[in-house]
Design a protein around this motif. Structure first.
Motif, PDB file in Angstrom:
ATOM      1  N   ALA A 174      -7.164  -2.396   2.249  1.00 45.44           N
ATOM      2  CA  ALA A 174      -7.434  -1.764   0.958  1.00 45.44           C
ATOM      3  C   ALA A 174      -8.375  -0.578   1.091  1.00 45.44           C
ATOM      4  CB  ALA A 174      -8.029  -2.783  -0.012  1.00 45.44           C
TER       5      ALA A 174
ATOM      6  N   ARG B 149       5.218   4.868  -2.160  1.00 51.80           N
ATOM      7  CA  ARG B 149       3.761   4.963  -2.041  1.00 51.80           C
ATOM      8  C   ARG B 149       3.178   3.719  -1.360  1.00 51.80           C
ATOM      9  NH1 ARG B 149       0.347   7.968  -5.599  1.00 51.80           N
ATOM     10  NH2 ARG B 149       1.378   9.778  -6.481  1.00 51.80           N
TER      11      ARG B 149
ATOM     12  N   GLY C 235      -5.249   0.062  -9.775  1.00 54.37           N
ATOM     13  CA  GLY C 235      -5.543  -0.842  -8.677  1.00 54.37           C
ATOM     14  C   GLY C 235      -6.581  -1.905  -8.964  1.00 54.37           C
TER      15      GLY C 235
ATOM     16  N   LEU D  34       0.024  -2.133   2.024  1.00 51.25           N
ATOM     17  CA  LEU D  34      -1.008  -1.347   1.360  1.00 51.25           C
ATOM     18  C   LEU D  34      -0.279  -0.297   0.536  1.00 51.25           C
ATOM     19  CD1 LEU D  34      -1.303   1.664   2.845  1.00 51.25           C
ATOM     20  CD2 LEU D  34      -2.554   0.342   4.539  1.00 51.25           C
TER      21      LEU D  34
ATOM     22  N   GLU E 176      -6.117   2.651  -4.495  1.00 54.00           N
ATOM     23  CA  GLU E 176      -5.632   2.062  -3.243  1.00 54.00           C
ATOM     24  C   GLU E 176      -5.774   0.547  -3.311  1.00 54.00           C
ATOM     25  OE1 GLU E 176      -7.973   3.479   0.081  1.00 54.00           O
ATOM     26  OE2 GLU E 176      -9.844   3.228  -1.017  1.00 54.00           O
TER      27      GLU E 176
ATOM     28  N   ILE F 149      -0.755   3.148  -2.589  1.00 57.19           N
ATOM     29  CA  ILE F 149      -1.613   4.111  -3.291  1.00 57.19           C
ATOM     30  C   ILE F 149      -1.011   4.389  -4.679  1.00 57.19           C
ATOM     31  CG2 ILE F 149      -2.728   5.186  -1.317  1.00 57.19           C
ATOM     32  CD1 ILE F 149      -0.507   7.336  -1.394  1.00 57.19           C
TER      33      ILE F 149
ATOM     34  N   ASN G 161     -13.414   4.318  -4.872  1.00 55.55           N
ATOM     35  CA  ASN G 161     -13.548   5.718  -4.477  1.00 55.55           C
ATOM     36  C   ASN G 161     -14.288   6.521  -5.533  1.00 55.55           C
ATOM     37  OD1 ASN G 161     -11.697   5.988  -1.949  1.00 55.55           O
ATOM     38  ND2 ASN G 161     -10.466   4.822  -3.404  1.00 55.55           N
TER      39      ASN G 161
ATOM     40  N   PRO H 186      -6.320   3.503   3.058  1.00 54.38           N
ATOM     41  CA  PRO H 186      -5.488   4.671   2.729  1.00 54.38           C
ATOM     42  C   PRO H 186      -6.255   5.932   2.362  1.00 54.38           C
ATOM     43  CG  PRO H 186      -4.658   2.713   1.628  1.00 54.38           C
ATOM     44  CD  PRO H 186      -5.983   2.343   2.210  1.00 54.38           C
ATOM     45  N   VAL H 187      -7.143   5.870   1.375  1.00 59.19           N
ATOM     46  CA  VAL H 187      -7.772   7.091   0.869  1.00 59.19           C
ATOM     47  C   VAL H 187      -8.720   7.696   1.898  1.00 59.19           C
ATOM     48  CG1 VAL H 187      -9.311   8.053  -0.876  1.00 59.19           C
ATOM     49  CG2 VAL H 187      -7.495   6.469  -1.557  1.00 59.19           C
TER      50      VAL H 187
END
Length: 324
Positions: free
Chosen positions: A119, A105, A94, A87, A65, A89, A41, A122-123
């Motif tokens: 993977a 989480r 990570g 999965l 993540e 966060i 990210n 989530p974000v």
């Protein structure tokens, strides 16, 4: 275990080191996960620069993540056992073969969901869904402007906006990226390099009701000029590096809401809201209503290259690091 480690801030992706470090231990309320894949990210680069919303003590591993298998559970953890596919966060860590994370989480993943998909889930999807549903209050029939529409979060905003019944205007740089947004259902496509973005937006059917902005800068300013009465501008981030200064008189005249949104805060401040969002998203994925787009995968030792793909905007959708 092996991990990607940051030993000094401000060095960028090339300052990342692939090192042997101690395995994490599950504290009270935590689980340890054997990582099979980790999402990449833009926020990871902010961690490297010491500019993220929270700062980690050096040395640390970036990575917000992951997907993998529960290895151990700490005291007081219920609902998870070794061998569960999840999965999660983590606050960081990570980019490693293993990570410890608070149990609240993490969520189970369906057997049919592979680790790379999980993977990258989530974000990007979490940000877009919680932002559009909970913060921007997007309604069916509204016009949604997505800036940076081919990026990790932008592409999911296009997909979810269509799924939620909105008319989606996607803004991205170049024909190749616009084609990716079109494949996810965007109704209108606008090149970010156009001379008059406001005019192009209005020419695509009129003003917009919700602005989804992970970019900032001139794109946001143009989008705000095309806002309808009572529009909502959702501030996701500033990938352009330019934080816009908003003219308050423009908000007043059109009764516009500017809504700040940091998705990660919900993990601590309102985990129930985040959990509801994840349940909805995983249900949509199981029903075949979501089509995650991962454009590139790299092994853990090539994490620097993976992050550079994101920073240089050479990727579309998600970039994922594979582990093991």
């Amino acid at each position: 275990m092996k991990a990607i480690v940051v030993t000094g801030l401000g060095q960028g992706p090339r300052g990342l080191q692939y090192l042997e470090v101690a395995d994490p231990l599950a504290g009270a309320g935590e689980i340890t996960i054997t990582v099979r894949a980790a999402g990449v990210n833009f926020a990871d680069s902010l961690m490297l620069a010491g500019k993220y919303q929270t700062r980690q003590p050096l040395p640390f591993s970036p990575g917000l993540e992951v997907a993998g298998v529960v290895e151990s559970v700490g005291h007081g953890v219920a609902g998870f056992k070794p061998g569960d596919r999840v999965l999660a966060i983590p606050s960081y860590g990570g980019y490693a073969e293993k990570v410890a994370v608070a149990a609240d989480r993490a969520v189970p993943i369906p057997d049919e969901m592979d680790y790379v998909t999980a993977a990258g889930f989530p974000v990007a999807y979490g940000t877009s869904h919680l932002g559009l549903w909970h913060r921007a209050r997007l309604k069916a029939g509204e016009r949604l402007l997505v800036l940076g529409a081919a990026g990790g979060v932008g592409l999911t905003a296009v997909e979810l906006g269509v799924l939620m019944g909105a008319e989606v205007i996607a803004v991205a740089k170049g024909a190749e990226k616009l084609a990716v947004a079109a494949a996810q259902g965007a109704h209108h496509l606008i090149d970010a390099g156009t001379d008059d973005l406001k005019a192009a937006i209005l020419a695509a059917g009129g003003g917009v009701d919700v602005i989804y902005d992970p970019v900032g800068g001139a794109l946001f300013e143009a989008g705000l000029k095309a806002a309808n009465f009572e529009a909502r501008a959702l501030i996701i981030g500033f990938a352009s590096g330019d934080v816009p200064q908003i003219a308050a008189n423009r908000l007043l005249v059109k009764n516009v809401d500017v809504v700040g949104f940091w998705w990660g805060a919900y993990a601590d401040k309102a985990p129930g809201v985040m959990a509801d969002s994840f349940r909805t998203l995983i249900g949509w994925w199981q029903a075949g209503r979501l089509r995650p787009h991962v454009s590139d995968t790299r092994p853990l030792e090539q994490a620097a290259e993976a992050l550079e793909l994101v920073l240089e905007r050479r990727s579309t959708g998600k970039v994922v690091i594979t582990v093991g």
